[in-house]
Design a protein around this motif. Structure first.
Motif, PDB file in Angstrom:
ATOM      1  N   UNK A 139      47.506  36.659  22.426  1.00  0.00           N
ATOM      2  CA  UNK A 139      46.516  37.178  23.386  1.00  0.00           C
ATOM      3  C   UNK A 139      46.408  38.698  23.306  1.00  0.00           C
ATOM      4  N   UNK A 140      45.352  39.219  23.860  1.00  0.00           N
ATOM      5  CA  UNK A 140      45.152  40.665  23.885  1.00  0.00           C
ATOM      6  C   UNK A 140      45.982  41.265  25.004  1.00  0.00           C
ATOM      7  N   UNK A 141      46.784  42.261  24.651  1.00  0.00           N
ATOM      8  CA  UNK A 141      47.628  42.912  25.638  1.00  0.00           C
ATOM      9  C   UNK A 141      46.905  44.030  26.359  1.00  0.00           C
ATOM     10  N   UNK A 142      47.528  44.578  27.391  1.00  0.00           N
ATOM     11  CA  UNK A 142      46.911  45.686  28.142  1.00  0.00           C
ATOM     12  C   UNK A 142      46.593  46.857  27.214  1.00  0.00           C
ATOM     13  N   UNK A 143      45.349  47.303  27.255  1.00  0.00           N
ATOM     14  CA  UNK A 143      44.956  48.463  26.467  1.00  0.00           C
ATOM     15  C   UNK A 143      44.599  48.166  25.033  1.00  0.00           C
ATOM     16  N   UNK A 144      44.730  46.912  24.596  1.00  0.00           N
ATOM     17  CA  UNK A 144      44.378  46.577  23.221  1.00  0.00           C
ATOM     18  C   UNK A 144      42.882  46.326  23.100  1.00  0.00           C
ATOM     19  N   UNK A 145      42.329  46.750  21.988  1.00  0.00           N
ATOM     20  CA  UNK A 145      40.911  46.566  21.733  1.00  0.00           C
ATOM     21  C   UNK A 145      40.687  45.337  20.862  1.00  0.00           C
ATOM     22  N   UNK A 146      39.595  44.661  21.094  1.00  0.00           N
ATOM     23  CA  UNK A 146      39.155  43.613  20.187  1.00  0.00           C
ATOM     24  C   UNK A 146      37.654  43.810  20.027  1.00  0.00           C
ATOM     25  N   UNK A 147      37.248  44.401  18.928  1.00  0.00           N
ATOM     26  CA  UNK A 147      35.842  44.739  18.707  1.00  0.00           C
ATOM     27  C   UNK A 147      35.352  43.996  17.475  1.00  0.00           C
ATOM     28  N   UNK A 148      34.993  42.745  17.647  1.00  0.00           N
ATOM     29  CA  UNK A 148      34.701  41.899  16.492  1.00  0.00           C
ATOM     30  C   UNK A 148      33.371  42.199  15.834  1.00  0.00           C
ATOM     31  N   UNK A 149      33.278  41.777  14.581  1.00  0.00           N
ATOM     32  CA  UNK A 149      32.035  41.864  13.836  1.00  0.00           C
ATOM     33  C   UNK A 149      31.313  40.538  13.875  1.00  0.00           C
ATOM     34  N   UNK A 150      30.893  40.065  12.705  1.00  0.00           N
ATOM     35  CA  UNK A 150      30.111  38.841  12.626  1.00  0.00           C
ATOM     36  C   UNK A 150      30.825  37.827  11.758  1.00  0.00           C
ATOM     37  N   UNK A 151      30.545  36.577  12.016  1.00  0.00           N
ATOM     38  CA  UNK A 151      31.279  35.497  11.361  1.00  0.00           C
ATOM     39  C   UNK A 151      30.296  34.417  10.947  1.00  0.00           C
ATOM     40  N   UNK A 152      30.366  33.998   9.699  1.00  0.00           N
ATOM     41  CA  UNK A 152      29.502  32.937   9.206  1.00  0.00           C
ATOM     42  C   UNK A 152      30.264  31.623   9.122  1.00  0.00           C
ATOM     43  N   UNK A 153      29.672  30.554   9.609  1.00  0.00           N
ATOM     44  CA  UNK A 153      30.343  29.262   9.533  1.00  0.00           C
ATOM     45  C   UNK A 153      29.985  28.500   8.269  1.00  0.00           C
ATOM     46  N   UNK A 154      28.790  28.710   7.738  1.00  0.00           N
ATOM     47  CA  UNK A 154      28.426  28.099   6.460  1.00  0.00           C
ATOM     48  C   UNK A 154      27.218  28.840   5.912  1.00  0.00           C
ATOM     49  N   UNK A 155      26.636  28.325   4.862  1.00  0.00           N
ATOM     50  CA  UNK A 155      25.564  29.049   4.188  1.00  0.00           C
ATOM     51  C   UNK A 155      24.171  28.635   4.639  1.00  0.00           C
ATOM     52  N   UNK A 156      24.055  27.843   5.671  1.00  0.00           N
ATOM     53  CA  UNK A 156      22.758  27.378   6.104  1.00  0.00           C
ATOM     54  C   UNK A 156      22.054  28.446   6.926  1.00  0.00           C
ATOM     55  N   UNK A 157      20.767  28.560   6.717  1.00  0.00           N
ATOM     56  CA  UNK A 157      20.008  29.574   7.430  1.00  0.00           C
ATOM     57  C   UNK A 157      20.150  29.400   8.932  1.00  0.00           C
TER      58      UNK A 157
END
Length: 858
Positions: A808-826
């Motif tokens: 889990x994310x602790x106090x003061x920790x950042x989680x700044x996600x990008x993008x995620x692809x699940x498959x190649x379908x449009x």
């Protein structure tokens, strides 16, 4: 717009009738009786099967069948467009003729051959394969979807194909009106894409006006040939021939060229004009129009994503709509040059002081070229800009005669265009550029040095013409080796200057992917890009860097770095043979067939893979093991009080640690890194460290210790256990340890580093990978708090592109996600927060911080 329109057409058709439904079977029949469907369509038009009027009582009222208009003109023939298998099918000959293609029929092969200018396209009854070529070059066969297989119609005997397939194959714009069942087509320029000759991505675009692929242009007159640097034909006297655009002619007049109105310029004059045209004096709309006119860059995925894998581009591999399946469909703020660094870069951006983020627009020229309008508000909200980009590396190119050199030069022209036009866009908006950070990527031969030097000249010419000669004078314009670390380096350069101490276990170690530069040379180069001052002792430094290299004798395997590293150097008369390794580990003499250099025992250092067995690897690495132990002792002697300002870099192999000995066993170090080429590895690690250190020194509201720990643990998980050489990819030295590769083999899946997995195997791979990583991390870091886990997310089906998240994310920790692809379908894409939120069911929306162009504008 063509791509968007094509997709809108497909979606609209799907809403009117399920026109995109799949048919069973890989290949359709050669002929099909469509009497029932044809009668229904003709009845709509009040006609019989023989085209005679349909006589009914009361009189038949025309209810239009599906119609196809080309440039406003209705396509006519003895057969209307028809819906078969829930798709809109058209007669090939009438449609292609209306699109200005010439048609020929070969009854023996049942093949339709269409030509337009020097484009050739061949369709065969019952076959999904479409052959396309231009004079002098054939593209790999294009594979239609099974539901688009052409067939001969019964009773009319005409070749039918879905309209959607023709639209994609011929480069036309299509729109659909459901109310009157009409498809409208605008004649377009034929084009197609092809993979580079080395198979690494869709890098070559062909059209009938501008060829940017192998073979040159057949339009060149006798005695002239296509020149890749300028995309014009050049005659034997080195004069470029062409109807140069007015933008070029205006610049030629400004430069005092007396032949500005001629159609024959000295090639060096043309290069000068290209590099300095349009950088000042144009308005924003004019610059954007220039972006949009370059269909080889506008609206397409970022060039740096050039690995040909199912998760990257469509497996059909060749037409423009396939590239909309990549991140061109994902407009949120992607700050990094590569996916696997995007999350790291986002976290760093979130830790920058507000006086930087509120004033500076950080721009990747490649991103701007994709969709310049999306960036206008972001740019307008800032006071100045920092421009980041890179030039494609030379890989293993050894000379201009190499077949890959043409493709490389083509790529560089695109990158120079993006640089020029982004500078022009900023000038049109009166946004000054305070820094540029550019580099050149993976390059394995010393020949690459000359390429980089030539690019440096053109790079500086462009900056000067744009009004930024000051950036050349202060050294900001110097091209470095590397690419993927430059965005983080740009952040670091905006911060205060700090002192750095660097220790390398072997400062003379050569780094193959950085054109055989040694560690010391690359360290000096990279420090210069980040506003750091080098000091001689750890005691006086703000940041301490400890680099684990390959052992010194490895240099004997990279002999004579002034020669191409792909071949054994020449042996002087009377001298003993040079120990160049070949696939069986034996020595060989220069010139012997199959005698190729292996840079080290890691076959990934060479295009020609070394296949030594486990025993030979153990013997070969005895010296390395001793070297590694000495480094481990060095780390053990560092006081605990210094670990919070110390960076550990494992530089023994690119893209993952040799083994876990280079990774720390405590979690209070500032940064750990083993990712990428040495330039990537060193640059990204030190940039991360500087951002963290500045947050601490400036008392910013950032929990430096928490975020440092997060980055360190995620790096070890990815670089050592998910991607490391022995811990993940090779059978381990330790009899009690099972590598990830061995565990995969036990469930019947072969580990692949870059080529990608099928959808089904991806589930197996990452399920096992998460189990493996958490087990090994728990053993490596016995003091991890209870409940701490790491989640490895697949990006583009490649472990190389995977991202690791600590929770889990602790106090003061950042989680700044990008993008995620699940498959190649449009359209089947997820934001990273939607992937990670289930890991934080109670507070997921609170701990996940998204960065978009809109949020970065505030």
């Amino acid at each position: 717009m063509r791509l968007i329109q094509t997709l809108i057409f497909a979606i609209a058709c799907a809403n009117a009738a399920p026109l995109l439904a799949q048919t069973a079977g890989a290949d359709g029949p050669i002929s099909r009786d469509i009497t029932t469907q044809l009668k229904a369509e003709l009845t709509r038009a009040c006609k019989n099967l023989d085209n005679s009027p349909l006589i009914t009582t009361p009189p038949c009222v025309v209810n239009f069948p599906a119609r196809v208009m080309v440039n406003g003109t209705l396509i006519t023939g003895d057969m209307p467009p028809i819906i078969v298998d829930d798709r809109l099918w058209v007669e090939v000959s009438s449609l292609l003729s209306a699109l200005n293609w010439n048609i020929a029929w070969d009854g023996a092969t049942r093949r339709v051959t269409s030509t337009r200018d020097d484009f050739i396209m061949q369709l065969t009854h019952g076959s999904r394969t479409v052959n396309r070529k231009v004079t002098g070059y054939s593209a790999p066969a294009f594979l239609l979807d099974a539901s688009m297989t052409p067939f001969a119609s019964i009773p009319r005997g005409k070749t039918l194909i879905p309209l959607a397939a023709i639209a994609d194959l011929t480069g036309t714009d299509v729109s659909w009106s459901a109310s009157d069942r009409t498809a409208s087509i605008t004649r377009g320029t034929p084009y197609f894409y092809d993979r580079k000759p080395d198979g690494s991505g869709a890098d070559i675009m062909f059209n009938n006006m501008r060829y940017v692929g192998p073979g040159g242009s057949s339009a060149c007159a006798a005695g002239s040939s296509f020149d890749w640097r300028v995309r014009y034909c050049v005659d034997s006297a080195k004069f470029a021939l062409g109807n140069f655009p007015e933008l070029f002619r205006a610049r030629a007049r400004e430069l005092g060229f007396t032949d500005a109105n001629s159609n024959r310029w000295p090639i060096e004059q043309l290069i000068t004009v290209i590099d300095s045209s349009g950088l000042r004096g144009r308005n924003t709309e004019q610059v954007i129009a220039e972006f949009e006119s370059h269909t080889e860059v506008f609206g397409l995925p970022f060039d740096n994503h050039d690995i040909s894998t199912p998760g990257m581009f469509s497996v059909t591999g060749g037409n423009r709509k396939d590239f909309k399946q990549s991140e061109a469909t994902l407009p949120p703020f992607i700050m990094s040059g590569r996916r696997q660094t995007d999350q790291m870069v986002r976290m760093l951006y979130a830790m920058l002081p507000s006086d930087v983020t509120s004033k500076v627009a950080f721009l990747q020229a490649d991103r701007v070229a994709q969709n310049p309008r999306a960036y206008l508000d972001y740019i307008r909200s800032k006071e100045r800009a920092v421009l980041v980009g890179s030039f494609k590396g030379a890989r293993s190119i050894e000379s201009e005669a190499d077949e890959l050199h043409q493709a490389l030069v083509t790529r560089h022209q695109r990158e120079l265009f993006k640089l020029r036009n982004t500078l022009a866009l900023l000038n049109s908006m009166n946004i000054p550029v305070s820094n540029v950070l550019y580099g050149m990527g993976d390059s394995k031969t010393v020949f690459a040095n000359g390429i980089r030097n030539s690019l440096q000249v053109r790079f500086n010419n462009i900056l000067t013409a744009a009004g930024y000669a000051n950036l050349i004078a202060n050294g900001s314009s110097k091209l470095s080796w590397g690419a993927d670390e430059l965005q983080a380096s740009a952040f670091a350069k905006e911060l205060s200057s700090y002192k750095v101490f660097v220790y390398a276990s072997n400062p003379d170690a050569l780094h193959v992917w950085d054109a055989l530069a040694d560690t010391e040379t690359l360290v000096r180069e990279k420090i210069g890009t980040m506003k750091l001052t080098r000091v001689n002792t750890a005691a006086e430094a703000d940041l301490k860097v400890y680099i684990l290299n390959r052992e010194p004798s490895i240099g004997l395997k990279i002999l004579n770095r002034n020669l191409s590293p792909e071949n054994c150097p020449a042996v002087a008369a009377g001298k003993p043979p040079i120990d160049c390794r070949i696939s069986n580990g034996a020595s060989c003499i220069a010139g012997t067939t199959g005698c190729k250099r292996v840079y080290s025992d890691d076959g990934r250092f060479s295009d020609r893979t070394y296949t030594g067995d486990r025993v030979s690897w153990t013997v070969e690495n005895a010296a390395q093991a001793s070297h590694d132990q000495a480094f481990a002792s060095k780390l053990a002697a560092i006081p605990a009080s210094e670990r919070a300002s110390s960076i550990i870099i494992d530089a023994r192999v690119p893209n993952g640690a040799w083994n876990k000995i280079g990774a720390p066993v405590s979690t209070d170090w500032l940064i750990y890194s083993a990712w990428g080429t040495f330039a990537n590895n060193f640059g990204l690690a030190v940039a991360q460290a500087k951002v963290l250190h500045h947050a601490r020194a400036a008392s910013l509201p950032v929990n430096v210790a928490a975020n440092s720990r997060r980055m360190l643990l995620e790096a070890v998980a990815h670089d050592v256990y998910a991607n490391g050489f022995f811990e993940a990819q090779r059978a381990s030295f330790e009899t009690t340890h099972q590598s990830f590769t061995e565990r995969l083999a036990a469930i019947g899946v072969n580990f692949v580093h870059q080529q990608g997995y099928s959808a089904n195997d991806t589930v197996k791979v990452f399920t096992l990978l998460n189990t493996h990583v958490n087990e090994k991390m728990r053993a490596h870091f016995p003091t991890l708090p209870a409940g701490t886990k790491l989640h490895v997310s697949a990006q583009f089906w490649r472990t190389f592109e995977s991202a690791v998240h600590l929770y889990p994310v602790g106090p003061g920790e950042l989680l700044t996600p990008g993008l995620y692809r699940t498959d190649a379908k449009f359209g089947n894409a997820q934001s990273m927060d939607s992937v990670l939120s289930p890991l934080f069911p109670a507070t997921g929306s609170d701990v996940i911080n998204r960065i978009t162009l809109q949020s970065a504008s505030n």
